[in-house]
Write an enzyme that holds these catalytic residues in place. Structure first.
Site, PDB file in Angstrom:
ATOM      1  N   HIS A 161       0.819  -1.214   0.000  1.00  0.00           N
ATOM      2  CA  HIS A 161       0.000   0.000   0.000  1.00  0.00           C
ATOM      3  C   HIS A 161       0.852   1.263   0.000  1.00  0.00           C
ATOM      4  CE1 HIS A 161       0.941   1.054   4.175  1.00  0.00           C
ATOM      5  NE2 HIS A 161       0.856  -0.236   4.440  1.00  0.00           N
ATOM      6  N   ARG A 217      -6.124   1.016   3.931  1.00  0.00           N
ATOM      7  CA  ARG A 217      -5.005   1.521   3.140  1.00  0.00           C
ATOM      8  C   ARG A 217      -4.652   0.574   1.993  1.00  0.00           C
ATOM      9  NH1 ARG A 217      -3.232   0.042   8.262  1.00  0.00           N
ATOM     10  NH2 ARG A 217      -1.357  -1.271   8.471  1.00  0.00           N
ATOM     11  N   GLU A 254      -1.471  -6.473   7.895  1.00  0.00           N
ATOM     12  CA  GLU A 254      -0.127  -6.216   8.399  1.00  0.00           C
ATOM     13  C   GLU A 254       0.103  -7.002   9.701  1.00  0.00           C
ATOM     14  OE1 GLU A 254       2.906  -5.884   8.364  1.00  0.00           O
ATOM     15  OE2 GLU A 254       3.151  -3.793   7.710  1.00  0.00           O
ATOM     16  N   HIS A 260       0.536  -5.507   2.695  1.00  0.00           N
ATOM     17  CA  HIS A 260       1.386  -4.751   3.614  1.00  0.00           C
ATOM     18  C   HIS A 260       2.819  -5.287   3.603  1.00  0.00           C
ATOM     19  CE1 HIS A 260      -2.360  -3.073   5.295  1.00  0.00           C
ATOM     20  NE2 HIS A 260      -2.820  -4.267   4.979  1.00  0.00           N
TER      21      HIS A 260
END
Length: 345
Positions: A100, A149, A203, A273
């Site tokens: 991202h 994100r 993440e 991520h």
């Protein structure tokens, strides 16, 4: 140029080694460990890697096809234009990985982890630029984490694709969600790309570090301790995940949910991520636990792999689409670009 950009994204590591099959730590903050533990049965598959099984997950109307041609795929790039012959991609599929763009907490130098923070203006620009780099590569399916994100990055990137298909988030969390998100036009379906969100691609969960300033945390606990939490393979931060734990869930999801799509000839993009993508790259490139801790991924830089003949061929980061030779990594990608030129000009 493509090789240079790729090394900017992931350094100069040469692939070797493999992911280890180690046990999960039992404490993982807000990550649903009961589901995670249930998902980690050891399995095997045609693409010759060490596989981790995972909990079966319905993806709404998405079906894995045994066909290796776009002709029979509901969401394939050339459906809806019957005057053109389908492009044969038998024996290979494209896999695109994108970290991202910059988030608001990246900008503030805060530990983010699984806190759901959106992109900055720079992050939006990075996502759009990533989309330009992959605008000539076929995409049949998109997978993102459950965090905004990563989803913003995927959606913004797709606004730049030359096929102008619409990414549609698949909602299958309950029967009502599935019923309410149905599309009743077959022609519209042909112009859609299904987007599957999965917490397994989130993440790494940073536990009690989430929301803390990275520099202030280093001043408080010492640079060596913070470096160990951030860069060691199997040492988690307080009440958080280690990279090893993140790899267990991310690789399990990849092998069970995404790899079958690649084997069926579907071209896949994953927007996720730093740590979940490092885990997947560790699997794809057979990196050791020592190699992966040195792996750095830049925000908004796409990475291309070709899944072919039971192996993954790393092709680096595609350069801007104005450079004609960049996409001739394989005959099929070259044909796809040629077909786009014929259709759109």
């Amino acid at each position: 140029m493509a090789a240079t950009m790729f090394h900017q994204a992931i350094g100069t590591l040469e692939p070797r080694g493999h992911i280890g099959n180690s046990a999960l730590h039992q404490e993982c903050g807000s990550i649903p460990m009961r589901l995670m533990a249930r998902s980690l049965k050891f399995g095997t598959g045609p693409l010759k890697r060490e596989h981790y099984g995972s909990r079966k997950r319905s993806c709404g109307s998405i079906q894995s096809s045994s066909s290796s041609s776009y002709q029979t795929s509901e969401c394939n790039p050339l459906n809806g234009n019957t005057s053109k012959k389908p492009i044969d991609v038998s024996g290979e599929a494209a896999l695109i990985l994108i970290r991202h763009g910059e988030s608001l907490w990246n900008e503030k130098n805060l530990f983010t982890g699984c806190v759901d923070v959106p992109l900055t203006k720079k992050g939006v620009e990075e996502a759009i630029e990533a989309g330009k780099r992959i605008s000539n590569i076929p995409i049949d399916m998109i997978y993102t984490s459950s965090l905004i994100r990563a989803q913003m990055t995927a959606m913004l990137a797709m606004t730049q694709h030359r096929r102008k298909k619409v990414p549609i988030v698949m909602h299958d969390e309950n029967e009502q969600a599935k019923a309410w998100s149905q599309i009743f036009s077959e022609e519209t379906k042909k112009q859609c790309i299904p987007v599957v969100t999965a917490w397994q691609l989130n993440e790494r969960m940073y536990g009690e570090l989430q929301g803390l300033n990275k520099q202030e945390t280093a001043d408080k606990y010492g640079k060596e301790q913070v470096h160990e939490w951030r860069r060691s393979y199997d040492i988690p931060p307080p009440n958080g995940e280690s990279l090893e734990m993140c790899a267990e869930r991310a690789v399990a999801y990849f092998t069970q949910q995404i790899e079958p799509q690649l084997r069926a000839g579907k071209n896949v993009m994953i927007a996720a991520h730093g740590n979940s993508l490092r885990s997947i790259i560790m699997y794809l490139d057979k990196l050791t636990s020592q190699e992966v801790i040195s792996l750095e991924l830049s925000t908004g830089i796409p990475m291309l792999y070709i899944a072919k003949e039971e192996k993954y061929i790393r092709r680096g980061s595609p350069a801007a689409p104005t450079e004609a030779g960049v996409y001739a990594y394989t005959k099929n990608l070259a044909k796809y670009r040629q077909k786009l030129d014929e259709m759109l000009h």
